[in-house]
Each structure stands twice: as C-alpha cells, then as structure tokens.
Scaffold this motif. Structure first.
Motif, PDB file in Angstrom:
ATOM      1  N   PRO A   1       0.810  -1.028  -0.282  1.00  0.00           N
ATOM      2  CA  PRO A   1       0.100   0.109   0.040  1.00  0.00           C
ATOM      3  C   PRO A   1       0.856   1.179  -0.212  1.00  0.00           C
ATOM      4  CG  PRO A   1       0.223  -0.841   2.340  1.00  0.00           C
ATOM      5  CD  PRO A   1       0.751  -1.979   1.387  1.00  0.00           C
ATOM      6  N   GLN A   2       0.349   2.336  -0.473  1.00  0.00           N
ATOM      7  CA  GLN A   2       1.157   3.359  -0.682  1.00  0.00           C
ATOM      8  C   GLN A   2       0.876   4.432   0.599  1.00  0.00           C
ATOM      9  OE1 GLN A   2      -0.008   5.606  -4.278  1.00  0.00           O
ATOM     10  NE2 GLN A   2       0.756   4.000  -5.497  1.00  0.00           N
ATOM     11  N   ASP A   3      -0.151   3.882   1.306  1.00  0.00           N
ATOM     12  CA  ASP A   3      -0.458   4.737   2.456  1.00  0.00           C
ATOM     13  C   ASP A   3       0.245   4.189   3.859  1.00  0.00           C
ATOM     14  OD1 ASP A   3      -2.126   2.909   2.395  1.00  0.00           O
ATOM     15  OD2 ASP A   3      -3.749   3.716   3.546  1.00  0.00           O
ATOM     16  N   ALA A   4       1.590   3.874   3.697  1.00  0.00           N
ATOM     17  CA  ALA A   4       2.302   3.311   4.700  1.00  0.00           C
ATOM     18  C   ALA A   4       3.805   4.096   4.795  1.00  0.00           C
ATOM     19  CB  ALA A   4       2.422   1.816   4.531  1.00  0.00           C
ATOM     20  N   GLU A   5       4.344   3.610   5.874  1.00  0.00           N
ATOM     21  CA  GLU A   5       5.784   4.061   6.075  1.00  0.00           C
ATOM     22  C   GLU A   5       6.788   2.827   5.495  1.00  0.00           C
ATOM     23  OE1 GLU A   5       6.463   6.945   6.903  1.00  0.00           O
ATOM     24  OE2 GLU A   5       4.471   7.634   7.162  1.00  0.00           O
ATOM     25  N   TYR A   6       7.725   3.092   4.916  1.00  0.00           N
ATOM     26  CA  TYR A   6       8.719   2.105   4.621  1.00  0.00           C
ATOM     27  C   TYR A   6      10.255   2.396   5.207  1.00  0.00           C
ATOM     28  CZ  TYR A   6       4.906   0.576   1.770  1.00  0.00           C
ATOM     29  OH  TYR A   6       3.758  -0.084   1.177  1.00  0.00           O
ATOM     30  N   TYR A   7      10.638   1.099   5.471  1.00  0.00           N
ATOM     31  CA  TYR A   7      12.030   1.049   5.941  1.00  0.00           C
ATOM     32  C   TYR A   7      12.609  -0.238   4.839  1.00  0.00           C
ATOM     33  CZ  TYR A   7       9.579   3.365   9.796  1.00  0.00           C
ATOM     34  OH  TYR A   7       8.979   4.271  10.644  1.00  0.00           O
ATOM     35  N   PHE A   8      13.496   0.474   3.968  1.00  0.00           N
ATOM     36  CA  PHE A   8      14.104  -0.409   2.968  1.00  0.00           C
ATOM     37  C   PHE A   8      15.537  -0.896   3.797  1.00  0.00           C
ATOM     38  CE2 PHE A   8      11.543   2.610   0.444  1.00  0.00           C
ATOM     39  CZ  PHE A   8      10.537   1.977   0.103  1.00  0.00           C
ATOM     40  N   CYS A   9      15.857  -1.998   3.315  1.00  0.00           N
ATOM     41  CA  CYS A   9      16.880  -2.730   3.708  1.00  0.00           C
ATOM     42  C   CYS A   9      17.493  -3.880   2.869  1.00  0.00           C
ATOM     43  CB  CYS A   9      16.693  -3.327   5.249  1.00  0.00           C
ATOM     44  SG  CYS A   9      15.767  -4.834   5.249  1.00  0.00           S
TER      45      CYS A   9
ATOM     46  N   ALA B   1      16.893  -1.179  10.410  1.00  0.00           N
ATOM     47  CA  ALA B   1      15.525  -0.815   9.937  1.00  0.00           C
ATOM     48  C   ALA B   1      14.468  -0.968  10.903  1.00  0.00           C
ATOM     49  CB  ALA B   1      15.121  -1.436   8.621  1.00  0.00           C
ATOM     50  N   LEU B   2      14.557  -2.148  11.523  1.00  0.00           N
ATOM     51  CA  LEU B   2      13.505  -2.701  12.388  1.00  0.00           C
ATOM     52  C   LEU B   2      13.657  -1.682  13.565  1.00  0.00           C
ATOM     53  CD1 LEU B   2      11.165  -4.323  13.168  1.00  0.00           C
ATOM     54  CD2 LEU B   2      12.543  -6.074  14.021  1.00  0.00           C
ATOM     55  N   LYS B   3      14.780  -1.367  14.036  1.00  0.00           N
ATOM     56  CA  LYS B   3      14.674  -0.614  15.399  1.00  0.00           C
ATOM     57  C   LYS B   3      14.123   0.907  15.312  1.00  0.00           C
ATOM     58  CE  LYS B   3      18.730  -3.056  17.378  1.00  0.00           C
ATOM     59  NZ  LYS B   3      20.155  -2.621  17.792  1.00  0.00           N
ATOM     60  N   GLU B   4      14.241   1.231  14.161  1.00  0.00           N
ATOM     61  CA  GLU B   4      13.837   2.722  13.537  1.00  0.00           C
ATOM     62  C   GLU B   4      12.403   2.672  13.594  1.00  0.00           C
ATOM     63  OE1 GLU B   4      14.462   6.919  12.250  1.00  0.00           O
ATOM     64  OE2 GLU B   4      15.787   5.318  13.321  1.00  0.00           O
ATOM     65  N   ALA B   5      11.880   1.410  12.850  1.00  0.00           N
ATOM     66  CA  ALA B   5      10.262   1.381  12.874  1.00  0.00           C
ATOM     67  C   ALA B   5       9.734   1.376  13.957  1.00  0.00           C
ATOM     68  CB  ALA B   5      10.061   0.233  11.720  1.00  0.00           C
ATOM     69  N   VAL B   6      10.314   0.663  15.028  1.00  0.00           N
ATOM     70  CA  VAL B   6       9.568   0.506  16.346  1.00  0.00           C
ATOM     71  C   VAL B   6       9.627   1.665  17.137  1.00  0.00           C
ATOM     72  CG1 VAL B   6       9.964  -0.563  18.653  1.00  0.00           C
ATOM     73  CG2 VAL B   6      10.039  -2.093  16.725  1.00  0.00           C
ATOM     74  N   ARG B   7      10.880   2.601  16.894  1.00  0.00           N
ATOM     75  CA  ARG B   7      11.069   3.860  17.404  1.00  0.00           C
ATOM     76  C   ARG B   7       9.833   4.857  17.042  1.00  0.00           C
ATOM     77  NH1 ARG B   7      16.765   3.039  17.503  1.00  0.00           N
ATOM     78  NH2 ARG B   7      16.839   4.020  15.472  1.00  0.00           N
ATOM     79  N   ASP B   8       9.557   4.744  15.735  1.00  0.00           N
ATOM     80  CA  ASP B   8       8.587   5.698  15.159  1.00  0.00           C
ATOM     81  C   ASP B   8       7.250   5.208  15.462  1.00  0.00           C
ATOM     82  OD1 ASP B   8      10.829   6.914  13.879  1.00  0.00           O
ATOM     83  OD2 ASP B   8      10.490   6.148  11.984  1.00  0.00           O
ATOM     84  N   SER B   9       6.975   4.042  15.922  1.00  0.00           N
ATOM     85  CA  SER B   9       5.566   3.748  15.924  1.00  0.00           C
ATOM     86  C   SER B   9       4.800   4.077  17.353  1.00  0.00           C
ATOM     87  CB  SER B   9       5.662   2.230  16.011  1.00  0.00           C
ATOM     88  OG  SER B   9       6.121   1.681  14.633  1.00  0.00           O
TER      89      SER B   9
END
Length: 433
Positions: free
Chosen positions: A363-371, A404-412
């Motif tokens: 989906p385009q309405d989401a946040e992405y963390y590319f690794c 990437a996962l650590k950043e995603a968790v911090r942002d959540s």
C-alpha cells in the motif's frame, strides 16, 4: 577440520545458490545419484515423503513431520534454506544433525566432493540421506529445493508425493508459464505413488498434473476438492480451524488448533489432512489425536520459524518468509486485517529477482524502511528505495534489517503494526527471530 572450518569449506568450495543465484544452479540428477551411490544409496533404506510446490512446501513438510512424530514414528526432516543455523536443514525428531556428523561426513567425502564438483545443495541432500540412515529413521519428509523434476532430492521413490501449489517464482529456471512450472513440479510424481495436490489450481495446471499422474499410474487427490479448512477463531495465540467435507459441509475434524497462524495455512492444512488420509489408507498408524497434538505445536516440535511469526507487541511486529507475489499477497492481506494503527513495512529483496509484481502489492499509505539481506545476491537498499518510489512507496534506506526494524519500532505508536519480509534472507537476519 573443526565444525566451523567444515562449514567454511562447504561455503567456499561449493556453489551456493542463496549467495550467487543462477551460477550455483546445476540441473540434473547425475551428481547427486553418484554421491549417493558412493554412500550405498541411503535414500533407499527408509520410506520417504516428497513435498514440492511454489509456496507452502516448508510449512507442509514441518506439519507432516510433526504429525508422524506424534504418531510415534522416528522422523527425518530435510528442508532448505536454513535461517540461522546450517543444521536446521537436517533434523531427526526436531533435533539438529550433530556437528560431529557433518565434520566426519565432509572429511570422508572430501575426495568425492573434489572430484565430482557438486553444488552446495547436492552435498547437503546426500548428507541428509546418509544421516537419516545412520539415525535409524522410520520415515523422512523431504522438501524439494526448487522445481522438482531436476531437483537433487528427486532421486527418491517416496510413499507419497505432495504438491502444495503452483504459482510464479524462479521463472528463469522453471519456465515463464504456469503450465511449464507445473511440469517441473509434477516431475516428482513416480510410478504408482499416490500424489496429493493441496490447493485448487487453474485449468492449465490441473491438466499438466493430471496428465503426469495418469502417465505414471499414480493415484491423484486434489485436496481442495475433498476438504475445506474453515477458520473458526483465534484462541490463546492459536488459530482454530474445522476440516469440512467439500460439498456436504460435514465436519471431519472440529476445532483443530494451529500454532502456525498465517491465513495461508488454511490451504496447507487441507493438503496435510488429505496426505494423512492417504498414509492411513496405506496402513500407516496415524490417529486423529496425533494430528491434533502435532498441529497445535508444529513449530515447537520441528523448530519451524519465520512463518507469520509474531516478534513483538505494542507495536505488533510480524515477519514472514513469503518471497513471491502469490505468497506475499496473502500475508499482506492478513497484515492489513490485524493492523489497527499506522502500517509500517521493513522490506528487502535479492537482486536477481523481478520484484515489480511484489512492489505493486504494497500500500502507498504506509511507512517504509528499506533494507538489504546480508547476502551476496542482495538488492542494495538505496536501489530498492528508488525502485519502490516508482510504485509510490516512500521511506528511508538502512544497511540491514535490524537497524531498519529498530527505527520502525521507535517511530511507532503502540497501535501501529510492522511487517518484516520480502525475502527469506531478510527474515533470517532478524536478531530476535
């Protein structure tokens, strides 16, 4: 050599598909046959069950191994690739092959390895067959690596063949149509050996598999025409399902608890139930109570990881090894259904695969963390970032999945949900797996 030196030798000396892709692919069975002949053809010393398919063959292999083990059999299980430890590929009753056996096997076979120049996969298949004989298994469940017809595992004559499904993956090796891919998968069908097809397939696939079974005089069961696995509820972290008779709707088995909770397991478990029924008809002693116990604890019994596995909560973090469009479509649909807040995706891929069809699913309405996976075939995160942008997917790039996962968790926020995947090798790199 020590164990680590032995593993290093295998990786350095032999072509490894997960590292170099097509250059490691050696179609044909001659080398595997010769390796096993030199070992005394151990694969002929015990019954086997052969599992092929584009998606679901790993889960199906583990579920069948768990069922047979709970029924009292000593069960060998060969799967690939491994996620964390090479020894995951070769297990007996859920226990990894000992390091000492691997060291001794390679030492004993080194001259043959040097002379025959097999691939990494060919050596591991021969190693598994040899270990299962020494370990005295009653039966071995053997997962195909890729395809079927020319896969190294295809030197066995099993008690039962299972084809989970046919969809697009590895087209550069297996063909660019479903009919061609089906022809490769149907290559595991042997003369007189029953074959179960887990999922409902399109007409072109059915035609190919039916023709192969008829040519081999192999009894053919399309599981989805006989059984339906129906979702009931989630309870104590397990998915409850009923097995229904297709057509009548009669309940064959009620409230089976699955510890493998991916929605796609509904298709796999119907095939597993049909496979169990075929084995029972061949006088294998498998009671329904063993099936219930096994499916409730399949991952614990066999050590399976990475199939719709929950890694954390608040935010919820899920990972899955789905790595083609058909598999990914199902896991993304399930992720959509469980996410209550913002959707976040930690994704990476290998570089020698066409990922356009997969990127279109996100989906385009989401946040992405590319690794990128720690793998020689890895698609660089910055390149993935650029290609994803062409599909309207925006985010930041990271050197590896854990950053990437650590950043995603911090942002959540606590209500957000994070999906980690895209490649088996991305999931394998997760520290918390």
């Amino acid at each position: 050599m020590t164990y680590q030196e032995t593993i290093g030798y295998l990786y350095d000396r032999l072509p490894v598909f997960q590292n170099i892709g097509a250059r490691a692919f050696k179609p044909g069975l001659h080398t595997t046959r010769e390796l096993c002949r030199l070992l005394g053809n151990p694969q002929d010393k015990y019954p086997t069950i052969h599992i092929a398919g584009t998606n679901g063959k790993g889960s199906t292999s583990h579920m069948l191994a768990a069922i047979l083990q709970e029924a009292g059999y000593r069960v060998g299980l060969y799967t690939s690739p491994h996620l964390k430890d090479f020894r995951e590929r070769i297990r007996v009753n859920g226990m990894y092959v000992p390091e000492e056996f691997i060291v001794q096997f390679v030492d004993d076979q080194k001259s043959n390895i040097e002379r025959l120049s097999p691939s990494f996969f060919e050596v591991t298949v021969a190693m598994a067959f040899a270990y299962f004989e020494i370990a005295g298994v009653d039966v071995a469940v053997i997962e195909v690596g890729m395809g079927g017809r020319l896969d190294s595992t295809n030197i066995i004559t099993p008690e039962l063949s299972v084809i989970t499904n046919i969809s697009f993956d590895h087209m550069q090796f297996l063909g660019d149509t479903l009919a061609k891919i089906a022809g490769e998968k149907a290559g595991i069908i042997k003369n007189g050996v029953p074959v179960v097809v887990s999922e409902e397939q399109g007409a072109e696939v059915v035609e190919v598999i039916t023709a192969a079974a008829e040519a081999a005089n192999a009894p053919l069961t399309f599981a989805a025409r006989t059984y339906e696995a129906s979702y009931v509820d989630m309870r104590e972290g397990k998915m409850l399902v009923d097995i229904l008779k297709r057509g009548s709707g009669d309940v064959v088995a009620e409230h089976i608890a699955l510890d493998l909770t991916g929605s796609y397991q509904l298709k796999n478990v119907a095939g597993v139930w049909a496979a169990k029924e075929v084995l029972v008809s061949k006088a294998w002693n498998i009671g329904d109570e063993a099936v219930f116990r096994a499916l409730a604890s399949a991952s614990a019994i066999t050590g399976l990881k990475g199939r719709w596995q929950k890694l954390g909560q608040a935010p919820d973090v899920y990972c899955d090894t789905a790595h083609n469009a058909a598999g990914l479509a199902m896991t993304l649909a399930q992720f959509e259904s469980v996410c209550k807040g913002r959707k976040r995706f930690v994704i990476g891929f290998v570089g020698d695969k066409d990922i356009s069809a997969m990127l279109r699913l996100f989906p385009q309405d989401a946040e992405y963390y590319f690794c990128e996976p720690s793998n020689m075939r890895a698609l660089k995160a910055v390149e993935l970032q650029a290609r994803a942008l062409e599909h309207g997917l925006k985010g930041k790039s990271f050197r590896n999945v854990n950053e990437a996962l650590k950043e995603a968790v911090r942002d959540s926020a606590p209500t957000d949900a994070i999906y980690v995947g895209g490649s088996t090798f991305v999931v394998a790199d997760i520290d918390s797996l």
